[in-house]
Scaffold this motif. Structure first.
Motif, mmCIF file in Angstrom:
data_model
loop_
_atom_site.group_PDB
_atom_site.id
_atom_site.type_symbol
_atom_site.label_atom_id
_atom_site.label_comp_id
_atom_site.label_asym_id
_atom_site.label_seq_id
_atom_site.Cartn_x
_atom_site.Cartn_y
_atom_site.Cartn_z
ATOM 1 N N ALA A 1 -66.197 -32.408 47.595
ATOM 2 C CA ALA A 1 -66.688 -33.537 48.398
ATOM 3 C C ALA A 1 -66.371 -34.875 47.738
ATOM 4 N N THR A 2 -66.214 -34.865 46.405
ATOM 5 C CA THR A 2 -65.994 -36.134 45.686
ATOM 6 C C THR A 2 -64.566 -36.251 45.135
ATOM 7 N N ALA A 3 -63.694 -35.302 45.511
ATOM 8 C CA ALA A 3 -62.348 -35.288 44.910
ATOM 9 C C ALA A 3 -61.583 -36.584 45.202
ATOM 10 N N VAL A 4 -61.672 -37.076 46.439
ATOM 11 C CA VAL A 4 -60.932 -38.295 46.799
ATOM 12 C C VAL A 4 -61.505 -39.483 46.020
ATOM 13 N N GLU A 5 -62.849 -39.551 45.966
ATOM 14 C CA GLU A 5 -63.495 -40.659 45.235
ATOM 15 C C GLU A 5 -63.140 -40.593 43.751
ATOM 16 N N HIS A 6 -63.060 -39.361 43.200
ATOM 17 C CA HIS A 6 -62.716 -39.227 41.785
ATOM 18 C C HIS A 6 -61.338 -39.805 41.515
ATOM 19 N N LYS A 7 -60.371 -39.388 42.319
ATOM 20 C CA LYS A 7 -58.983 -39.881 42.135
ATOM 21 C C LYS A 7 -58.949 -41.401 42.238
ATOM 22 N N ASP A 8 -59.638 -41.887 43.255
ATOM 23 C CA ASP A 8 -59.617 -43.319 43.515
ATOM 24 C C ASP A 8 -60.242 -44.101 42.341
ATOM 25 N N THR A 9 -61.351 -43.578 41.816
ATOM 26 C CA THR A 9 -62.047 -44.293 40.734
ATOM 27 C C THR A 9 -61.223 -44.235 39.446
ATOM 28 N N GLU A 10 -60.687 -43.047 39.190
ATOM 29 C CA GLU A 10 -59.900 -42.823 37.976
ATOM 30 C C GLU A 10 -58.669 -43.743 37.936
ATOM 31 N N ASN A 11 -58.170 -44.080 39.138
ATOM 32 C CA ASN A 11 -56.935 -44.878 39.202
ATOM 33 C C ASN A 11 -57.175 -46.371 39.304
ATOM 34 N N ARG A 12 -58.431 -46.820 39.189
ATOM 35 C CA ARG A 12 -58.670 -48.267 39.241
ATOM 36 C C ARG A 12 -57.888 -48.941 38.120
ATOM 37 N N PHE B 1 -58.391 -51.378 36.089
ATOM 38 C CA PHE B 1 -58.993 -51.639 34.775
ATOM 39 C C PHE B 1 -58.951 -50.379 33.908
ATOM 40 N N ILE B 2 -59.256 -49.224 34.512
ATOM 41 C CA ILE B 2 -59.286 -47.971 33.746
ATOM 42 C C ILE B 2 -57.876 -47.568 33.329
ATOM 43 N N SER B 3 -56.924 -47.693 34.243
ATOM 44 C CA SER B 3 -55.535 -47.335 33.890
ATOM 45 C C SER B 3 -55.041 -48.212 32.744
ATOM 46 N N ARG B 4 -55.375 -49.507 32.829
ATOM 47 C CA ARG B 4 -54.896 -50.422 31.782
ATOM 48 C C ARG B 4 -55.614 -50.152 30.462
ATOM 49 N N LEU B 5 -56.912 -49.860 30.550
ATOM 50 C CA LEU B 5 -57.667 -49.553 29.326
ATOM 51 C C LEU B 5 -57.074 -48.317 28.656
ATOM 52 N N MET B 6 -56.837 -47.288 29.470
ATOM 53 C CA MET B 6 -56.331 -46.045 28.903
ATOM 54 C C MET B 6 -54.869 -46.143 28.500
ATOM 55 N N GLY C 1 -66.587 -47.524 40.586
ATOM 56 C CA GLY C 1 -65.349 -48.210 40.961
ATOM 57 C C GLY C 1 -65.571 -49.711 41.111
ATOM 58 N N ASP C 2 -66.704 -50.093 41.693
ATOM 59 C CA ASP C 2 -66.990 -51.527 41.859
ATOM 60 C C ASP C 2 -67.122 -52.210 40.496
ATOM 61 N N MET C 3 -67.733 -51.494 39.543
ATOM 62 C CA MET C 3 -67.846 -52.063 38.192
ATOM 63 C C MET C 3 -66.457 -52.245 37.581
ATOM 64 N N PHE C 4 -65.591 -51.240 37.767
ATOM 65 C CA PHE C 4 -64.235 -51.345 37.190
ATOM 66 C C PHE C 4 -63.494 -52.533 37.807
ATOM 67 N N VAL D 1 -59.906 -59.893 33.753
ATOM 68 C CA VAL D 1 -58.659 -59.870 32.956
ATOM 69 C C VAL D 1 -57.488 -59.662 33.917
ATOM 70 N N PRO D 2 -57.067 -60.766 34.580
ATOM 71 C CA PRO D 2 -56.008 -60.640 35.583
ATOM 72 C C PRO D 2 -54.763 -59.964 35.010
ATOM 73 N N GLU D 3 -54.125 -59.169 35.868
ATOM 74 C CA GLU D 3 -52.901 -58.491 35.421
ATOM 75 C C GLU D 3 -51.801 -59.525 35.277
ATOM 76 N N PRO D 4 -50.944 -59.346 34.238
ATOM 77 C CA PRO D 4 -49.844 -60.300 34.086
ATOM 78 C C PRO D 4 -48.958 -60.266 35.330
ATOM 79 N N VAL D 5 -48.520 -61.449 35.760
ATOM 80 C CA VAL D 5 -47.642 -61.514 36.940
ATOM 81 C C VAL D 5 -46.234 -61.147 36.492
ATOM 82 N N ALA D 6 -45.606 -60.195 37.213
ATOM 83 C CA ALA D 6 -44.243 -59.782 36.840
ATOM 84 C C ALA D 6 -43.310 -60.954 37.037
#
Ligand code: HEM
Length: 218
Positions: free
Chosen positions: A17-28, A30-35, A202-205, A212-217
């Motif tokens: 039931a939470t698989a879609v939310e998990h993927k979505d949250t994991e891919n925020r 901030f988390i991708s950049r932190l990791m 996800g809202d917290m992320f 910390v805005p992402e650098p503009v390419a």
């Protein structure tokens, strides 16, 4: 886990039931950049301080008569470890240094609004955070150590001293979810609340990432 009749048990249904939310949250971002090593130990400290508010609220619930025992599992509470990590990260008085962001305030207010006796709703938040800490959280700890040279003293949050094997613990936790005598309405409340729990994270992320805005390419 499946039931004797072969239908998926409550824990498997909750994961699905939470698989879609998990993927979505994991891919925020901030988390991708932190990791991915794109941020800093200071950014990690900002993130952790927000979780101090969340776990303080999560762990304030008093056990209720008739609660499933695993909701009061003493190996799980994280607030003291988070506070200790924050001290080792030099956050000083963390509440002054890192006020709760509006997204964190909303998550905390929601946790505080959940009735003490409401097992399905509370379980949804318990599951989302602690099973997450015992899963992806372990990866976060390794990456924060590797990318930002965080020391073991700064990563107690992810060390469950009283749990020998996270894999076995998670299996037993899921078995205990399966053993709950929930009617279908309670199961649906559990699923909806767990999706909401992922959304609060996800809202917290997003809020942390906005600072910390992402650098503009170029
Ligand atoms: C940093 C990114 C993340 C990664 C790489 C990650 C990875 C994983 C992995 C590999 C599992 C499966 C573990 C297993 O089956 O034993 C898992 C499970 C889980 N994760 Fe995450 N996760 C991340 C973020 C999150 C976040 C932010 C939350 C909560 C807000 C979360 C909540 C959960 C929960 C509740 C489970 C248990 C699912 C179940 O078996 O029912 N994860 N995660």
């Amino acid at each position: 886990m499946t039931s004797a009749e072969g239908a998926p048990g409550l824990a498997a249904r909750l994961r699905d039931a939470t698989a879609v939310e998990h993927k979505d949250t994991e891919n925020r971002s901030f988390i991708s950049r932190l990791m991915g090593g794109e941020l800093s130990l200071d950014e990690y400290t900002r993130y952790l301080a927000q979780y101090a508010y969340v776990y303080r609220a999560l762990e304030a619930r008093q056990p209720q008569p008739g609660d499933p025992e695993f909701l009061s599992e003493p190996a799980l509470p994280r607030f003291p470890s988070i506070v200790s990590d924050l001290a080792h990260l030099g956050a000083g008085d963390w509440e002054i240094a890192h006020p709760a962001l509006p997204a964190t305030q909303a998550y905390v207010a929601h946790l505080e609004s959940i009735a003490d006796a409401d097992v399905p709703r509370y379980l949804a938040h318990h599951y989302t955070r602690y099973l997450g800490d015992l899963s992806g959280g372990q990866a976060i700890a390794s990456l924060v150590a590797r990318h930002y040279d965080a020391t073991p003293d700064q990563l107690a949050f992810y060390r469950f001293e009283a749990i020998d094997s996270p894999v076995r613990f998670k299996r037993a936790y899921r078995d205990q979810i399966d053993a709950l005598d929930f009617c279908e309405d309670q199961a649906q409340i559990l699923f909806a609340e767990a999706k909401l729990a992922f959304r609060f994270n996800g809202d917290m992320f997003n809020a942390l990432g906005d600072a910390v805005p992402e650098p503009v390419a170029s």
